[in-house]
Design an enzyme around this catalytic site. Structure first.
Site, mmCIF file in Angstrom:
data_model
loop_
_atom_site.group_PDB
_atom_site.id
_atom_site.type_symbol
_atom_site.label_atom_id
_atom_site.label_comp_id
_atom_site.label_asym_id
_atom_site.label_seq_id
_atom_site.Cartn_x
_atom_site.Cartn_y
_atom_site.Cartn_z
ATOM 1 N N ASP A 32 43.902 50.049 37.127
ATOM 2 C CA ASP A 32 42.760 49.305 37.624
ATOM 3 C C ASP A 32 42.869 49.195 39.139
ATOM 4 O O ASP A 32 43.719 48.474 39.662
ATOM 5 C CB ASP A 32 42.706 47.913 36.990
ATOM 6 C CG ASP A 32 41.477 47.158 37.445
ATOM 7 O OD1 ASP A 32 40.367 47.558 37.044
ATOM 8 O OD2 ASP A 32 41.623 46.184 38.208
ATOM 9 N N TYR A 76 41.241 46.959 47.738
ATOM 10 C CA TYR A 76 42.679 46.692 47.663
ATOM 11 C C TYR A 76 43.438 47.405 48.781
ATOM 12 O O TYR A 76 44.570 47.029 49.105
ATOM 13 C CB TYR A 76 43.264 47.129 46.316
ATOM 14 C CG TYR A 76 42.742 46.377 45.107
ATOM 15 C CD1 TYR A 76 41.967 45.227 45.246
ATOM 16 C CD2 TYR A 76 43.020 46.825 43.817
ATOM 17 C CE1 TYR A 76 41.482 44.552 44.136
ATOM 18 C CE2 TYR A 76 42.537 46.152 42.704
ATOM 19 C CZ TYR A 76 41.774 45.022 42.862
ATOM 20 O OH TYR A 76 41.296 44.374 41.755
ATOM 21 N N LYS A 83 36.465 50.353 42.094
ATOM 22 C CA LYS A 83 35.371 49.406 42.303
ATOM 23 C C LYS A 83 34.721 49.587 43.675
ATOM 24 O O LYS A 83 35.415 49.751 44.683
ATOM 25 C CB LYS A 83 35.899 47.968 42.186
ATOM 26 C CG LYS A 83 36.665 47.699 40.901
ATOM 27 C CD LYS A 83 37.172 46.267 40.848
ATOM 28 C CE LYS A 83 38.138 46.061 39.705
ATOM 29 N NZ LYS A 83 39.495 46.624 39.997
ATOM 30 N N HIS A 101 32.249 45.675 42.260
ATOM 31 C CA HIS A 101 33.339 44.705 42.278
ATOM 32 C C HIS A 101 32.828 43.264 42.169
ATOM 33 O O HIS A 101 33.425 42.435 41.480
ATOM 34 C CB HIS A 101 34.161 44.874 43.552
ATOM 35 C CG HIS A 101 35.552 44.378 43.445
ATOM 36 N ND1 HIS A 101 36.580 44.827 44.245
ATOM 37 C CD2 HIS A 101 36.123 43.459 42.631
ATOM 38 C CE1 HIS A 101 37.708 44.204 43.928
ATOM 39 N NE2 HIS A 101 37.447 43.362 42.954
#
Length: 297
Positions: free
Chosen positions: A44, A49, A74, A105
């Site tokens: 994931d 990130y 995302k 997201h």
């Protein structure tokens, strides 16, 4: 206990995945490599990130074939109005030709040209949203991209409540997945019922609560864990799978990574008791300045 769940399009998603948020540097890469070698097959990920290149390195080092993986990524909040470019950067960073699942997201389009890559603000300090844009338009854009780009196998959303799901349903295309904070203290019962009716698969992020989660120290959960000869974390993850959704815990500890992959068969009585314990102390751990969540019920 199921090893996979079947989505509305007939495809399957693993019951346990590895959350990659905050997995950074050598330790993060080592954790991802260990997880993949230990049997994790769902990763994931997210553009926001900032570690997509590290994920790509870990996949390469693990030796696991791309076709054996289910990679989730995302669309970032500040890229709603530039979704296709975000997708292209994501594919390049992950060194993959396809995404198994591409999520929005958050239902929160932020200024793509703002003063911060993740949470731009206005001079008065409030969040700087994209002008003349909304998440329904973002969803329409993602649908259009998927129609002409085979790189995107499936579409979904994250952090959507019933109100937001109803809004995008007007497009005629429902998401296959809605990834949300989901654990016994944030059980999302109303949302789960709605998603079941619509054929949308819930997926649980923060399935253990969060760092410092009170659930991990609850005496009642410790008793259930001891009775089943497992950890409290394993109880919480197994509860989620028993309730009907995949779980995506995150850890950098090899021991906990291995434990988290071992979903246990809990009795219906234990599942009910874990639900009761969670309801007695409702708590949402994830908040965001750019989004207001529905109340926990």
């Amino acid at each position: 206990m199921p090893a996979k769940f079947t989505l509305a399009d007939g495809s399957e998603i693993p019951a346990v995945g590895l959350g990659t948020w905050q997995l950074e540097g050598d330790r993060g890469q080592e954790a991802m490599v260990h997880a993949l070698k230990s049997g994790y097959r769902m990763l994931d990920c997210a553009f926001s990130y900032g570690n997509q290149a590290l994920v790509a390195k870990a996949i390469e080092e693990s030796g696991v074939a791309r076709e054996d993986l289910f990679i989730v990524d995302k669309l970032a909040n500040t890229w709603h109005s530039a979704a296709e470019e975000c997708l292209e950067r994501t594919l390049a960073a992950l060194k993959t030709d396809t995404l198994d699942l591409w999520l929005m997201h958050w239902p929160s389009p932020l200024n793509h040209h703002g003063n911060h890559p993740k949470c731009p603000t206005l001079p008065d300090g409030t969040v700087d949203y994209e002008k003349e844009w909304n998440y329904v338009k973002t969803w329409e854009t993602m649908i259009e991209i998927q129609k002409r780009r085979p790189e995107v196998k499936r579409l979904g959303v994250a952090n959507f409540g019933i109100k937001e799901l109803e809004a995008i349903s007007m497009t005629g295309v429902l998401p296959l997945v809605n990834q949300v904070e989901l654990h016994p203290s944030c059980n999302q019962e109303n949302l789960h019922r709605y998603c079941l009716q619509k054929g949308i698969q819930l997926v649980a992020y923060s399935p253990l609560g969060s760092t410092g989660s009170a659930l991990l120290h609850d005496p009642g959960l410790k008793t259930i864990a001891e009775k089943n000869n497992v950890t409290v974390a394993q109880c919480l993850l197994s509860w989620g799978v028993a309730k009907g959704w995949p779980v995506i815990p995150r850890s950098s500890s090899p021991e906990r990574l291995d434990q988290n992959l071992e979903i246990q068969q809990l009795s219906s009585a234990d599942v009910d008791e874990i639900s009761r314990i969670g309801k007695a102390s409702p708590k949402r751990y994830v908040t965001a300045p750019w989004h207001t969540f529905e109340e926990i019920v």
